[in-house]
Design an enzyme around this catalytic site. Structure first.
Site, PDB file in Angstrom:
ATOM      1  N   GLU A 269       0.841  -1.206   0.000  1.00 25.06           N
ATOM      2  CA  GLU A 269       0.000   0.000   0.000  1.00 25.06           C
ATOM      3  C   GLU A 269       0.876   1.256   0.000  1.00 25.06           C
ATOM      4  O   GLU A 269       0.574   2.234  -0.696  1.00 25.06           O
ATOM      5  CB  GLU A 269      -0.944   0.011   1.208  1.00 25.06           C
ATOM      6  N   TRP A 272       1.799   1.936  -3.383  1.00 17.88           N
ATOM      7  CA  TRP A 272       0.806   2.656  -4.204  1.00 17.88           C
ATOM      8  C   TRP A 272       1.077   4.155  -4.153  1.00 17.88           C
ATOM      9  O   TRP A 272       0.899   4.880  -5.127  1.00 17.88           O
ATOM     10  CB  TRP A 272      -0.624   2.368  -3.724  1.00 17.88           C
ATOM     11  N   TRP A 300     -19.556  15.684 -18.965  1.00 15.48           N
ATOM     12  CA  TRP A 300     -19.936  15.485 -17.573  1.00 15.48           C
ATOM     13  C   TRP A 300     -21.190  16.297 -17.292  1.00 15.48           C
ATOM     14  O   TRP A 300     -21.415  17.338 -17.915  1.00 15.48           O
ATOM     15  CB  TRP A 300     -18.810  15.939 -16.643  1.00 15.48           C
ATOM     16  N   ASN A 335     -10.378   4.333   3.242  1.00 16.55           N
ATOM     17  CA  ASN A 335     -10.073   4.113   1.814  1.00 16.55           C
ATOM     18  C   ASN A 335     -11.227   3.482   1.032  1.00 16.55           C
ATOM     19  O   ASN A 335     -11.570   3.919  -0.055  1.00 16.55           O
ATOM     20  CB  ASN A 335      -8.819   3.250   1.678  1.00 16.55           C
ATOM     21  N   TRP A 353     -14.648  14.155 -12.396  1.00 21.64           N
ATOM     22  CA  TRP A 353     -13.813  13.717 -11.271  1.00 21.64           C
ATOM     23  C   TRP A 353     -13.042  14.885 -10.645  1.00 21.64           C
ATOM     24  O   TRP A 353     -12.723  14.878  -9.462  1.00 21.64           O
ATOM     25  CB  TRP A 353     -12.852  12.594 -11.685  1.00 21.64           C
ATOM     26  N   TRP A 376      -8.400   9.515  -7.635  1.00 25.38           N
ATOM     27  CA  TRP A 376      -9.655   9.932  -8.285  1.00 25.38           C
ATOM     28  C   TRP A 376      -9.705   9.412  -9.715  1.00 25.38           C
ATOM     29  O   TRP A 376     -10.732   8.924 -10.182  1.00 25.38           O
ATOM     30  CB  TRP A 376      -9.806  11.466  -8.255  1.00 25.38           C
TER      31      TRP A 376
HETATM   32  C1  LIG Z   1     -10.845   9.019  -4.231  1.00 27.78           C
HETATM   33  C2  LIG Z   1      -9.621   8.781  -3.381  1.00 27.78           C
HETATM   34  C3  LIG Z   1      -8.855   9.869  -2.951  1.00 27.78           C
HETATM   35  C4  LIG Z   1      -7.710   9.646  -2.177  1.00 27.78           C
HETATM   36  N1  LIG Z   1      -6.964  10.735  -1.768  1.00 27.78           N
HETATM   37  C5  LIG Z   1      -5.839  10.540  -1.039  1.00 27.78           C
HETATM   38  C6  LIG Z   1      -5.049  11.641  -0.602  1.00 27.78           C
HETATM   39  O1  LIG Z   1      -5.334  12.802  -0.897  1.00 27.78           O
HETATM   40  N2  LIG Z   1      -3.967  11.377   0.175  1.00 27.78           N
HETATM   41  C7  LIG Z   1      -3.590  10.108   0.496  1.00 27.78           C
HETATM   42  O2  LIG Z   1      -2.580   9.928   1.184  1.00 27.78           O
HETATM   43  N3  LIG Z   1      -4.296   9.050   0.058  1.00 27.78           N
HETATM   44  C8  LIG Z   1      -5.407   9.218  -0.680  1.00 27.78           C
HETATM   45  N4  LIG Z   1      -6.130   8.133  -1.087  1.00 27.78           N
HETATM   46  C9  LIG Z   1      -5.599   6.771  -0.848  1.00 27.78           C
HETATM   47  C10 LIG Z   1      -6.045   6.101   0.457  1.00 27.78           C
HETATM   48  O3  LIG Z   1      -7.431   6.179   0.597  1.00 27.78           O
HETATM   49  C11 LIG Z   1      -5.380   6.710   1.691  1.00 27.78           C
HETATM   50  O4  LIG Z   1      -3.975   6.766   1.518  1.00 27.78           O
HETATM   51  C12 LIG Z   1      -5.658   5.860   2.946  1.00 27.78           C
HETATM   52  O5  LIG Z   1      -7.041   5.748   3.161  1.00 27.78           O
HETATM   53  C13 LIG Z   1      -4.995   6.509   4.137  1.00 27.78           C
HETATM   54  O6  LIG Z   1      -5.281   5.812   5.303  1.00 27.78           O
HETATM   55  P1  LIG Z   1      -4.146   5.016   6.069  1.00 27.78           P
HETATM   56  O7  LIG Z   1      -2.945   5.874   6.223  1.00 27.78           O
HETATM   57  O8  LIG Z   1      -4.760   4.491   7.297  1.00 27.78           O
HETATM   58  O9  LIG Z   1      -3.833   3.862   5.026  1.00 27.78           O
HETATM   59  P2  LIG Z   1      -3.049   2.478   5.188  1.00 27.78           P
HETATM   60  O10 LIG Z   1      -3.906   1.425   4.612  1.00 27.78           O
HETATM   61  O11 LIG Z   1      -2.550   2.287   6.555  1.00 27.78           O
HETATM   62  O12 LIG Z   1      -1.830   2.653   4.178  1.00 27.78           O
HETATM   63  C14 LIG Z   1      -0.545   3.177   4.551  1.00 27.78           C
HETATM   64  C15 LIG Z   1      -0.127   4.259   3.587  1.00 27.78           C
HETATM   65  O13 LIG Z   1      -0.034   3.736   2.258  1.00 27.78           O
HETATM   66  C16 LIG Z   1      -0.476   4.712   1.309  1.00 27.78           C
HETATM   67  N5  LIG Z   1      -1.691   4.222   0.642  1.00 27.78           N
HETATM   68  C17 LIG Z   1      -2.623   3.376   1.116  1.00 27.78           C
HETATM   69  N6  LIG Z   1      -3.584   3.131   0.192  1.00 27.78           N
HETATM   70  C18 LIG Z   1      -3.236   3.871  -0.893  1.00 27.78           C
HETATM   71  C19 LIG Z   1      -3.818   4.060  -2.181  1.00 27.78           C
HETATM   72  N7  LIG Z   1      -4.925   3.428  -2.551  1.00 27.78           N
HETATM   73  N8  LIG Z   1      -3.209   4.899  -3.054  1.00 27.78           N
HETATM   74  C20 LIG Z   1      -2.068   5.540  -2.704  1.00 27.78           C
HETATM   75  N9  LIG Z   1      -1.462   5.387  -1.501  1.00 27.78           N
HETATM   76  C21 LIG Z   1      -2.041   4.580  -0.608  1.00 27.78           C
HETATM   77  C22 LIG Z   1      -0.815   5.967   2.105  1.00 27.78           C
HETATM   78  O14 LIG Z   1       0.313   6.811   2.108  1.00 27.78           O
HETATM   79  C23 LIG Z   1      -1.123   5.409   3.487  1.00 27.78           C
HETATM   80  O15 LIG Z   1      -0.935   6.345   4.511  1.00 27.78           O
HETATM   81  C24 LIG Z   1      -7.310   8.323  -1.849  1.00 27.78           C
HETATM   82  C25 LIG Z   1      -8.105   7.249  -2.285  1.00 27.78           C
HETATM   83  C26 LIG Z   1      -9.238   7.478  -3.034  1.00 27.78           C
HETATM   84  C27 LIG Z   1     -10.041   6.302  -3.494  1.00 27.78           C
END
Ligand SMILES: Cc1cc2nc3c(=O)[nH]c(=O)nc-3n(C[C@H](O)[C@H](O)[C@H](O)COP(=O)(O)OP(=O)(O)OC[C@H]3O[C@@H](n4cnc5c(N)ncnc54)[C@H](O)[C@@H]3O)c2cc1C
Length: 466
Positions: A269, A272, A300, A335, A353, A376
């Site tokens: 993650e 990602w 849109w 997420n 979007w 997005w």
């Molecule tokens: C529409 C949409 C908008 C989003 N906007 C953002 C945003 O502005 N900033 C942001 O940091 N994340 C964003 N995310 C990705 C993800 O939702 C968040 O990183 C995550 O929910 C953060 O929670 P966590 O730190 O507990 O995640 P954990 O699951 O604990 O993951 C650890 C770290 O991995 C990275 N990560 C995890 N999932 C993703 C993912 N799908 N894509 C990219 N990196 C990821 C993040 O840096 C996160 O802090 C977005 C997802 C969606 C679907």
């Protein structure tokens, strides 16, 4: 007296593993640090929630820097003017910063670097926020990656530099007071929910690794559980860096091999995030242009009433409203629910979007220049390695699967507290008596859905496949 060094802080609000700061402290003379809240036209300004986070984070950092002899200044304005001014004021002979990766930011920084060098300063930039620089990872053909899985395979083969160990200290000074102006009235929910700053970031990581990582592969999809790390705002502002996370997880796996699969899942993650930065660096302004050009031809819908209902958590679709209210009240959303809210906006409501991305940019404490637009676009189907346009999330079945008893919905949508599990994700299908009773008890009626999920799905399919 030895000459001084200026450190320009941006997305690196920490002492540990901060290469620009570490390099500055290796010199004998005074070290000054500055954060500029940038208003330069070509740069994307921070959103409201992120600014609340920023101020708290800088206040914490100012004290930690002062203990090491570094005075932090906070300025608001055009960094193109302020940085050269600060160099003159502090008589700095060296200017160091950690890199950013968006095209506009890079062009901006390159111009500042050239101007400072022309004036005789030594300027150097470093990597504080990525495991691997975007130009150091490429396909066999030498092109950037567009698909996550091979990117992740390649990333795992790369040597990841150890975080910087010891950092020099200069004689302590007293921490300057920083003036951020008046705090907005709505900031309370954010400040209540979060501990902000580098020390908090370290604690959050260590608690997550001790208590939650083992169940992360299962729990990460359940919005009611605190099953994810919540590292995102800390990473966004660089209160902790990805190398620190990488090595903490690797050490844990080495000492406790039973954690290998959960640890790998978590690191994937984090990867990602790296992938989003790879796209941010190699593509053209991903917050403004669809990565698949045909998506910029889509008509849109313009529907300000629906957009408002979505922003306020009043769509009548429970899990979407729960997510949008969680976002508004805490600056963060789970997420899985981010995916569902984004899917409803871009597919069922057929709203651009970019409108959703902008709202998230303004309201998320972790609003990230790479992750936000890349995610997005992933949901909209317009991105690199995106979900195909025909994959449209059904918020009812998703709610029933990931929030089976409606706990998450009830937490954020009190109007549905008394609605039985069977109807909590589709209250419109319940006997009106049940809904009347629930709304009488909560004092507010829950809205009817603003969109028919089935018909709007068909509409999206026919518009998006063109
Ligand atoms: C529409 C949409 C908008 C989003 N906007 C953002 C945003 O502005 N900033 C942001 O940091 N994340 C964003 N995310 C990705 C993800 O939702 C968040 O990183 C995550 O929910 C953060 O929670 P966590 O730190 O507990 O995640 P954990 O699951 O604990 O993951 C650890 C770290 O991995 C990275 N990560 C995890 N999932 C993703 C993912 N799908 N894509 C990219 N990196 C990821 C993040 O840096 C996160 O802090 C977005 C997802 C969606 C679907």
């Amino acid at each position: 007296m030895a000459s001084s060094t200026l450190v320009w802080l941006r997305n690196d609000l920490r002492i540990a593993d901060n290469p620009a700061l570490a390099a500055a402290l290796r010199h004998e003379g005074p070290v000054h640090a500055v954060y500029v809240l940038e208003t330069d036209r070509e740069l994307r300004g921070l959103g409201g929630a992120a600014k609340v986070w920023l101020h708290e984070s800088l206040a914490a950092l100012s004290g930690a820097l002062a203990e090491r002899g570094v005075r932090l200044s906070f300025r608001e304005g055009e960094s193109g003017k302020i940085i050269p001014e600060m160099v003159r004021e502090t008589k700095a002979e060296r200017v160091y910063w950690n890199r950013r990766y968006d095209p506009a930011g890079r062009t901006h920084d390159a111009a500042i670097k050239t101007a400072l060098r022309a004036d005789g300063a030594e300027v150097a930039s470093f990597n504080a926020s990525l495991l691997v620089e975007p130009w150091d990872i490429a396909t066999k053909q030498g092109t950037p990656y567009g698909v996550f899985t091979p990117f992740w395979t390649a990333l795992r083969e790369k040597p990841i530099p150890d975080p910087i160990g010891r950092i020099e200290k200069h004689e302590a000074i007293s921490a300057p007071a920083l003036d951020f102006g008046k705090r907005p009235a709505w900031a309370g929910g954010i400040l209540e929910r979060w501990a902000i700053g580098e020390d908090a970031a370290k604690r959050v990581l260590s608690d997550f690794l001790d208590d939650l990582l083992a169940d992360y592969p299962n729990d990460r999809d359940l919005p009611r559980k605190d099953g994810t790390s919540r590292m995102s705002p800390h990473l966004r502002f660089g209160e902790i860096g990805p190398r620190q996370i990488w090595f903490a997880v690797r050490h844990l796996i080495d000492s406790k091999p039973s954690m290998a699969s959960a640890g790998e899942k978590f690191l994937s993650e984090v990867a990602w995030r790296e992938f989003s930065y790879h796209l941010l660096y190699h593509r053209d302004d991903i917050a403004r242009h669809s990565m698949q050009e045909r998506f910029d031809e889509i008509e849109w819908r313009s529907d300000s009433k629906a957009l408002k209902a979505w922003q306020k958590g009043q769509t009548g679709i429970p899990i979407v409203d729960a997510g949008m209210r969680q976002l508004w009240q805490t600056g963060w959303m789970h997420n899985r629910v981010r995916m569902l809210t984004a899917s409803l906006l871009t597919k069922n409501l057929l709203i651009d979007w970019r409108k959703g991305e902008n709202w998230f940019w303004d309201t998320l404490v972790d609003a990230d220049p790479a992750n936000n637009p890349a995610s997005w676009q992933w949901v909209a189907g317009s991105g690199a390695d995106a979900a195909p346009y025909f994959r449209i999330f059904n918020p009812v079945t998703q709610g029933e699967k990931f929030d089976p008893h409606g706990d998450y919905v009830r937490q954020w949508v009190p109007e549905l507290s008394d609605v039985p599990d069977k109807w909590v994700h589709k209250p419109w299908a319940a006997d009106p008596e049940i809904l009347n009773k629930a709304s009488l008890k909560s004092g507010t009626a829950y809205p009817a859905p603003i969109v028919d999920l089935k018909a709007s799905r068909e509409r999206a399919l026919s518009v998006l496949k063109r």
